[in-house]
Design a protein around this motif. Structure first.
Motif, PDB file in Angstrom:
ATOM      1  N   ALA A   1     -11.984   7.829  20.758  1.00 24.71           N
ATOM      2  CA  ALA A   1     -12.513   8.956  19.983  1.00 24.71           C
ATOM      3  C   ALA A   1     -13.923   9.307  20.461  1.00 24.71           C
ATOM      4  N   GLY A   2     -14.736   8.305  20.686  1.00 19.88           N
ATOM      5  CA  GLY A   2     -16.090   8.551  21.186  1.00 19.88           C
ATOM      6  C   GLY A   2     -16.100   9.172  22.564  1.00 19.88           C
ATOM      7  N   LEU A   3     -15.225   8.709  23.438  1.00 21.73           N
ATOM      8  CA  LEU A   3     -15.167   9.251  24.794  1.00 21.73           C
ATOM      9  C   LEU A   3     -14.641  10.679  24.817  1.00 21.73           C
ATOM     10  N   VAL A   4     -13.701  10.991  23.954  1.00 22.05           N
ATOM     11  CA  VAL A   4     -13.203  12.371  23.875  1.00 22.05           C
ATOM     12  C   VAL A   4     -14.319  13.289  23.399  1.00 22.05           C
ATOM     13  N   ALA A   5     -15.093  12.839  22.416  1.00 24.25           N
ATOM     14  CA  ALA A   5     -16.225  13.639  21.945  1.00 24.25           C
ATOM     15  C   ALA A   5     -17.251  13.820  23.060  1.00 24.25           C
ATOM     16  N   LEU A   6     -17.520  12.770  23.802  1.00 17.16           N
ATOM     17  CA  LEU A   6     -18.466  12.840  24.907  1.00 17.16           C
ATOM     18  C   LEU A   6     -17.978  13.800  25.988  1.00 17.16           C
ATOM     19  N   ALA A   7     -16.708  13.727  26.304  1.00 19.92           N
ATOM     20  CA  ALA A   7     -16.136  14.626  27.310  1.00 19.92           C
ATOM     21  C   ALA A   7     -16.157  16.080  26.841  1.00 19.92           C
ATOM     22  N   GLY A   8     -16.140  16.281  25.539  1.00 18.51           N
ATOM     23  CA  GLY A   8     -16.179  17.629  24.988  1.00 18.51           C
ATOM     24  C   GLY A   8     -17.584  18.183  24.871  1.00 18.51           C
TER      25      GLY A   8
ATOM     26  N   GLN B   1     -23.069  13.262  17.304  1.00 22.36           N
ATOM     27  CA  GLN B   1     -21.647  13.596  17.165  1.00 22.36           C
ATOM     28  C   GLN B   1     -20.760  12.543  17.812  1.00 22.36           C
ATOM     29  N   VAL B   2     -21.193  12.003  18.938  1.00 27.48           N
ATOM     30  CA  VAL B   2     -20.430  10.932  19.590  1.00 27.48           C
ATOM     31  C   VAL B   2     -20.396   9.695  18.695  1.00 27.48           C
ATOM     32  N   LEU B   3     -21.525   9.359  18.093  1.00 32.22           N
ATOM     33  CA  LEU B   3     -21.567   8.194  17.197  1.00 32.22           C
ATOM     34  C   LEU B   3     -20.704   8.409  15.961  1.00 32.22           C
ATOM     35  N   VAL B   4     -20.712   9.618  15.436  1.00 28.67           N
ATOM     36  CA  VAL B   4     -19.852   9.923  14.286  1.00 28.67           C
ATOM     37  C   VAL B   4     -18.385   9.824  14.692  1.00 28.67           C
ATOM     38  N   ALA B   5     -18.054  10.374  15.849  1.00 30.10           N
ATOM     39  CA  ALA B   5     -16.671  10.294  16.331  1.00 30.10           C
ATOM     40  C   ALA B   5     -16.263   8.846  16.555  1.00 30.10           C
ATOM     41  N   LEU B   6     -17.168   8.041  17.064  1.00 33.35           N
ATOM     42  CA  LEU B   6     -16.891   6.610  17.262  1.00 33.35           C
ATOM     43  C   LEU B   6     -16.629   5.923  15.936  1.00 33.35           C
ATOM     44  N   ALA B   7     -17.467   6.201  14.935  1.00 30.89           N
ATOM     45  CA  ALA B   7     -17.289   5.587  13.613  1.00 30.89           C
ATOM     46  C   ALA B   7     -15.979   6.031  12.969  1.00 30.89           C
ATOM     47  N   VAL B   8     -15.684   7.317  13.058  1.00 28.00           N
ATOM     48  CA  VAL B   8     -14.426   7.818  12.486  1.00 28.00           C
ATOM     49  C   VAL B   8     -13.240   7.233  13.244  1.00 28.00           C
TER      50      VAL B   8
END
Length: 73
Positions: A30-37, A43-50
């Motif tokens: 999830a974190g890597l997809v956010a980073l790639a986006g 936002q990456v940290l939030v995506a990682l937590a979620v």
């Protein structure tokens, strides 16, 4: 007679590591997809937590389905 190749303690440790790896993989993806986006650091940290939370829910579901399958088997 042939017995199990792992002791009960080693089996528990291996199971715990597999579960943590599964949750970590879902969270990291999830974190890597956010980073790639092109997400910001927050936002990456939030995506990682979620992602970690979703991984925990998926793990709970898989463990409960597995327990039900073992009971009916």
């Amino acid at each position: 007679m042939v017995g199990p190749s792992l002791s009960e303690e080693k089996r528990r440790v291996a199971s715990r590591r597999l579960k943590l790896g599964f949750v970590g993989l879902v969270g990291a993806s999830a974190g890597l997809v956010a980073l790639a986006g092109g997400a910001t650091t927050v936002q990456v940290l939030v995506a990682l937590a979620v992602g970690l939370a979703v991984g925990g829910v998926l793990l709970w579901y898989l463990v409960s389905v597995g327990a039900e399958w073992r009971r009916t088997r």
